[in-house]
Design an enzyme around this catalytic site. Structure first.
Site, PDB file in Angstrom:
ATOM      1  N   VAL A 632     107.285 -15.758 -41.876  1.00  0.00           N
ATOM      2  CA  VAL A 632     106.317 -14.674 -41.756  1.00  0.00           C
ATOM      3  C   VAL A 632     107.017 -13.513 -41.052  1.00  0.00           C
ATOM      4  O   VAL A 632     107.475 -13.656 -39.916  1.00  0.00           O
ATOM      5  CB  VAL A 632     105.070 -15.113 -40.969  1.00  0.00           C
ATOM      6  CG1 VAL A 632     104.112 -13.938 -40.784  1.00  0.00           C
ATOM      7  CG2 VAL A 632     104.365 -16.261 -41.675  1.00  0.00           C
ATOM      8  N   HIS A 718     114.217 -31.885 -19.202  1.00  0.00           N
ATOM      9  CA  HIS A 718     113.902 -33.309 -19.263  1.00  0.00           C
ATOM     10  C   HIS A 718     115.032 -34.069 -18.594  1.00  0.00           C
ATOM     11  O   HIS A 718     116.208 -33.788 -18.842  1.00  0.00           O
ATOM     12  CB  HIS A 718     113.756 -33.754 -20.719  1.00  0.00           C
ATOM     13  CG  HIS A 718     113.131 -35.101 -20.871  1.00  0.00           C
ATOM     14  ND1 HIS A 718     113.800 -36.272 -20.574  1.00  0.00           N
ATOM     15  CD2 HIS A 718     111.886 -35.477 -21.291  1.00  0.00           C
ATOM     16  CE1 HIS A 718     112.999 -37.300 -20.796  1.00  0.00           C
ATOM     17  NE2 HIS A 718     111.835 -36.846 -21.231  1.00  0.00           N
ATOM     18  N   HIS A 858     113.901 -28.844 -22.458  1.00  0.00           N
ATOM     19  CA  HIS A 858     113.017 -29.668 -23.285  1.00  0.00           C
ATOM     20  C   HIS A 858     111.756 -28.947 -23.728  1.00  0.00           C
ATOM     21  O   HIS A 858     111.372 -29.053 -24.894  1.00  0.00           O
ATOM     22  CB  HIS A 858     112.647 -30.931 -22.513  1.00  0.00           C
ATOM     23  CG  HIS A 858     111.809 -31.890 -23.297  1.00  0.00           C
ATOM     24  ND1 HIS A 858     112.159 -32.333 -24.551  1.00  0.00           N
ATOM     25  CD2 HIS A 858     110.615 -32.494 -23.001  1.00  0.00           C
ATOM     26  CE1 HIS A 858     111.244 -33.169 -24.994  1.00  0.00           C
ATOM     27  NE2 HIS A 858     110.296 -33.277 -24.087  1.00  0.00           N
ATOM     28  N   HIS A 859     111.085 -28.252 -22.851  1.00  0.00           N
ATOM     29  CA  HIS A 859     109.773 -27.697 -23.194  1.00  0.00           C
ATOM     30  C   HIS A 859     109.591 -26.350 -22.504  1.00  0.00           C
ATOM     31  O   HIS A 859     109.971 -26.188 -21.341  1.00  0.00           O
ATOM     32  CB  HIS A 859     108.657 -28.653 -22.750  1.00  0.00           C
ATOM     33  CG  HIS A 859     107.302 -28.325 -23.301  1.00  0.00           C
ATOM     34  ND1 HIS A 859     106.821 -28.891 -24.465  1.00  0.00           N
ATOM     35  CD2 HIS A 859     106.327 -27.505 -22.857  1.00  0.00           C
ATOM     36  CE1 HIS A 859     105.607 -28.426 -24.700  1.00  0.00           C
ATOM     37  NE2 HIS A 859     105.284 -27.590 -23.728  1.00  0.00           N
ATOM     38  N   ARG A 898     105.353 -29.867 -17.489  1.00  0.00           N
ATOM     39  CA  ARG A 898     104.559 -30.668 -18.426  1.00  0.00           C
ATOM     40  C   ARG A 898     104.773 -32.153 -18.168  1.00  0.00           C
ATOM     41  O   ARG A 898     105.893 -32.616 -18.032  1.00  0.00           O
ATOM     42  CB  ARG A 898     104.930 -30.345 -19.875  1.00  0.00           C
ATOM     43  CG  ARG A 898     104.104 -31.160 -20.868  1.00  0.00           C
ATOM     44  CD  ARG A 898     104.429 -30.795 -22.304  1.00  0.00           C
ATOM     45  NE  ARG A 898     105.801 -31.097 -22.667  1.00  0.00           N
ATOM     46  CZ  ARG A 898     106.254 -32.302 -22.981  1.00  0.00           C
ATOM     47  NH1 ARG A 898     105.445 -33.351 -22.921  1.00  0.00           N
ATOM     48  NH2 ARG A 898     107.513 -32.473 -23.332  1.00  0.00           N
ATOM     49  N   ALA A 903     102.304 -33.323 -24.407  1.00  0.00           N
ATOM     50  CA  ALA A 903     102.611 -32.391 -25.488  1.00  0.00           C
ATOM     51  C   ALA A 903     101.935 -32.824 -26.780  1.00  0.00           C
ATOM     52  O   ALA A 903     101.349 -32.004 -27.496  1.00  0.00           O
ATOM     53  CB  ALA A 903     104.119 -32.277 -25.694  1.00  0.00           C
TER      54      ALA A 903
END
Length: 925
Positions: A632, A718, A858-859, A898, A903
């Site tokens: 997009v 992580h 990791h996140h 987190r 997740a």
């Protein structure tokens, strides 16, 4: 119609004098409908009764002869006399309708999964695992156990006779135990049961010999004994066609009533010699011995219509078996007398009317035949596509499409390709045709090639859609739908399914060549409190606990409204998945959680692949269009609302898609090093566990239309990442009982503290790395561990002494550490680091394993701002009408850190909500 006008309806007299009324056979297809103890269920009896009658012979699915033998859940047994009563009802149901009743007998050998046999290790002629990912190394049978197994097959024959069956089929195919004894790959014994081809043939010959002895003692002379075989093996060394002819000749000399080819297609050529296109049945007819020529031959595979069966007979088969056709058409033999245009398809509301048991209905091979009403149609035809893999191998593929199914795939340039590529193509072709979709799992070790093959199909389908649009008088360059979902990870797929089920048209846009995103890499599970699976397991949990522990783990930075919605709707999300055939009923824990609330697949497998496979089945069932390798580039607004998206495919072609709502589910930015270091310069040298598509593109798209962001500097590392491969070692391993040790052989942290604290403790070590240490029991209970071992990430040792030597760790320190930890487990009190969860077992079951790990990116907890309806908010906290976001692309839910398992919960909970809200918005606008 004259019954004898086709050879299919002529009777056949077997060598033993038994007369079959016609040449048609119901193939033995597994249903997984037995009770837990292997006995027969009522729905299984109804299923077979419905399909008996006009067909000459029904071969009942394989029954295991020993408790270590079932190769799949819900298998039916013939392993003890308690099975006879139910089997008798089954035989009677078939015979009362006028068909012969034959039953397969088998043992799965090394194909048996340990969880199917109470965690025991499967058996095999030799201690050699099947060459497949994560395969268990079996236990080699002793000579005495081989003799005992032959007796067990004999007892199975006695029970089949007592139950009233007309015969048995010895299952010497499908790489099960009997075939394993004849295979030079599986059987590398040095006694009389292995070594030479003659010795490897002893076991199947002994099975036939004892079967005939039992039949002579307990049955009439017309008792049928058949043998099913796989003509070749792909394993190296493996069974060749010449080997099979040798064995079949030996069997024929003892005495058989039929032999049964086990192949995916009746006219299949060699799978070993790709240059020889001669059907194996033709080679068999040409090369068989005089004694073998007297034995009738059954062919099976891709037989649907009368012409399929007659063509197979013309090549030399005496009997023709049909599997899927009998599932879709219970009176198949009767129907093909009158029709020759049968399709392998069933409407989604026909299961009950067709008497198809629920477990069989869910089989990929059967489920692919299920057609949802109003599925989007292809423009039928053949579309040629040229694609390449990462190694510049080029593949020219013809994709043949029917109106609503993928009819066939063929490699146009096969002669220019190596054997391995052709084998991979044939395997992925079977998966695509079975699923009626290109969105299937890749072959382990051949991901790049499989992606290329799948890409050819997606391009062909896309082209066919455009042709269909033009034929119908539309503009192929101007598409429209109610909801566009950007991203095909767990959040995007869940959103698309929910939006579709709420009555809106949906298109998924994915910039990568494969579906799944970072979700494919997820390993631990999905957190939820107060679920029915916890209740069934006797686990006491409370949403309040879940909320407080997530808030604490997130350093009190979580958005309270989002977190409340997250916690409250987690149990419903577990149930939503279960309703979609994705059951997460195995419970464990992760760092920061006080109870077992991490839900994962029943077999303990990594949740990511399991989740994506299940969601994809639902996407396929609904006929939702997926545009791969399409980005997009812009979001078009009109009157303050979402109006369209502009997309660009891999070849640079742009297209406008009109839409009322968009759901951005493109994930985070953990693989965008520049973006990571912009917000966190201290993470510049860290590896990332993220897939290469996690670049933050969705955040940038939404920012262009005014979206605000939150917590962008909150990036999680992580603690347990293998640094050479950037492979994440699941938190479920520590949740299963593993510990972390330093190079000095000592524990240094509560292994199940929050990820930031564990990561910081590893970084603080002088060596900046650690080892995750676990034993065989943890390995057996956590399927992900098998993956790490098979990928060569783990050091394996038979004792702690050997492990210390391999890791260059002080032996005394290591033994003291493990013994001290085992003491803590026994008393359920960690005096050193206060660990309170995941202390399930003492570490004392060889083998021992250690994986060297260190933290990795990791996140990304930050992202665009949303409210509890997943509506995207602008920089002034106002709603951008028609824009929704779910998953890692959105910020605020996880705060400053987190929790493991949150997740997956995030993407499913908010994915469902986004689909629901976007559909409601689209309907109202």
């Amino acid at each position: 119609m004259n019954k004898l006008s086709s050879p299919l309806f002529n009777p056949l007299t077997l060598p033993n004098g038994n007369v079959l009324k016609n040449r048609l056979v119901m193939a033995p297809m597994t249903t997984c409908c037995g009770f837990y103890d292997g006995t027969v269920t009522d729905n299984l009896i109804d299923y077979y009764r419905e399909r008996a009658g006009s067909i000459g012979t029904v071969i009942v699915e394989c029954t295991y002869v020993d408790t270590l033998g079932p190769a799949f859940p819900g298998a039916i047994g013939i392993h003890n006399d308690d099975c006879i009563e139910g089997l008798s009802l089954l035989a009677t149901a078939i015979k009362e309708r006028g068909s012969k009743a034959v039953i397969q007998i088998y043992h799965g050998g090394r194909m048996v999964e340990p969880q199917l046999i109470g965690g025991q290790t499967p058996v095999c002629p030799s201690a050699i695992a099947i060459p497949r990912p994560n395969a268990t190394v079996p236990v080699a049978m002793t000579a005495g156990e081989v003799e005992d197994m032959i007796e067990k097959f004999g007892e199975a024959v006695r029970r089949a006779i007592a139950a009233g069956f007309d015969g048995i089929e010895i299952h010497g195919a499908n790489t099960y135990l009997i075939q394993q004894f004849f295979s030079p790959h599986a059987n590398q014994r040095q006694d009389k049961w292995g070594g030479s081809r003659e010795n490897r043939a002893r076991f199947p010959l002994a099975i036939l010999e004892i079967s005939r002895q039992i039949a002579k003692k307990y049955a009439s002379d017309e008792f049928i004994i058949g043998y099913r075989f796989s003509p070749e093996e792909l394993e190296v060394p493996g069974i060749t066609f010449d080997d099979s002819l040798f064995l079949l000749d030996k069997l024929a000399q003892i005495g058989l009533d039929y032999i049964h080819f086990s192949m995916a297609a009746t006219l299949r050529p060699s799978i070993i010699d790709s240059n020889d296109e001669t059907p194996l049945i033709d080679k068999y007819i040409q090369l068989r011995s005089a004694v073998l020529a007297k034995i009738p031959v059954i062919g099976v595979g891709n037989v649907v219509n009368k012409t399929d069966a007659e063509t197979a007979m013309a090549h030399g088969y005496d009997l023709i078996a049909a599997g899927r056709a009998c599932v879709a058409y219970p009176n198949w033999a009767e129907r093909i007398q009158k029709h020759n245009d049968l399709q392998l398809s069933m409407n989604s509301d026909q299961r009950t009317n067709l008497n198809i048991p629920e477990p069989l209905w869910r089989f990929p091979l059967i489920h692919s035949m299920v057609r949802e009403i109003n599925t989007k149609k292809f423009h039928a035809g053949t579309y040629q596509q040229t694609v390449s893999d990462d190694f510049d191998n080029q593949f020219v593929i013809n994709v043949e499409l029917g109106q609503d199914f993928i009819k066939d795939l063929s490699l146009v340039n096969a002669e220019k390709l190596d054997h391995v590529s052709i084998r991979n193509f044939n395997e992925i072709k079977e998966r695509i045709l079975a699923a009626n979709s290109p969105y299937v799992d890749a072959i382990s070790g051949a991901t790049s090639q499989c992606d290329a093959f799948k890409k050819a199909v997606t391009k062909a389908i896309s082209t066919s859609y455009k042709v269909a649009t033009i034929v119908e008088g539309g503009d192929a360059d101007d598409k429209s739908c109610d909801v566009v979902v950007v991203g095909s990870g767990g959040a995007g797929l869940a959103a698309a399914i929910e939006a579709h089920d709420k009555g809106t048209s949906v298109i998924i846009i994915e910039k990568m060549p494969v579906i799944g995103g970072n979700t494919n890499k997820a390993s631990a599970g999905m957190n939820a409190a107060e679920t029915r699976f916890q209740q069934q397991a006797g686990i006491t949990d409370h949403k309040e606990w879940f909320y407080n522990e997530t808030l604490k783990g997130g350093k009190n930075k979580n958005n309270p409204q989002l977190l409340h919605y997250f916690v409250e709707h987690a149990p419903a999300a577990i149930d939503w998945l279960d309703e979609k055939g994705i059951r997460l009923n195995n419970l464990t824990t992760t760092g920061g959680m006080s109870v077992d609330r991490t839900h994962r697949p029943d077999n303990g497998a990594a949740v990511g692949g399991f989740l994506i496979s299940g969601l994809l089945k639902n996407i396929n069932d609904r006929g939702i269009e997926v545009m791969l390798e399409t980005s997009v580039t812009d979001i078009e607004m009109k009157d303050g609302r979402i109006n369209a998206v502009i997309v660009r495919d891999e070849e640079g072609n742009e297209q406008r898609i009109s839409t009322k709502a968009i759901i951005i589910a493109t994930g985070g930015f953990g693989a965008n090093a520049q973006m990571v270091t912009h917000y966190r310069p201290d993470l510049a040298d860290f590896v990332t566990t993220n897939h290469k598509g996690a670049t933050g593109s969705g955040i940038a798209l939404l920012q262009k239309i005014g979206a605000g962001t939150v917590d962008m500097n909150e990036i999680q590392i992580h603690p347990t990442v293998e640094q050479n491969t950037a492979y994440l070692i699941s938190e479920s391993i520590r949740g299963g009982g593993a510990i972390l040790i330093s190079q000095k052989g000592k524990r240094f942290v509560n292994e199940l503290d929050t990820r930031d604290k564990v990561s910081n403790s590893i970084i603080a070590l002088s060596e900046h790395y650690a080892y995750i240490l676990f034993d065989e029991q943890i390995c057996a209970e956590n399927k992900a561990a098998e993956t790490y071992i098979s990928k060569g990430l783990a050091v394996k040792a038979g004792s702690l002494t050997e492990l210390a030597e391999k890791l260059n760790i002080n032996l005394d320190s290591l033994i003291t550490t493990v013994e001290r930890y085992n003491h803590f487990v026994k008393q359920q009190h960690d005096e050193d680091f206060g660990r309170t969860t995941g202390m399930r077992h003492q570490l004392n079951q060889p083998f021992f394993y250690a994986i060297r790990i260190a933290p990795g990116i990791h996140h990304t907890m930050g992202g665009v701002t949303i409210n509890t309806k997943t509506e995207v908010l602008d920089t002034h906290a106002e709603i951008i009408k028609g824009a929704y976001a779910a998953g890692e692309v959105a910020g605020g839910i996880h705060g400053g850190n987190r929790i493991g398992g949150n997740a997956i919960a995030d993407i499913i909970i908010f994915g469902i909500q986004a689909g629901d809200q976007a559909a409601a918005y689209a309907k109202n606008h």
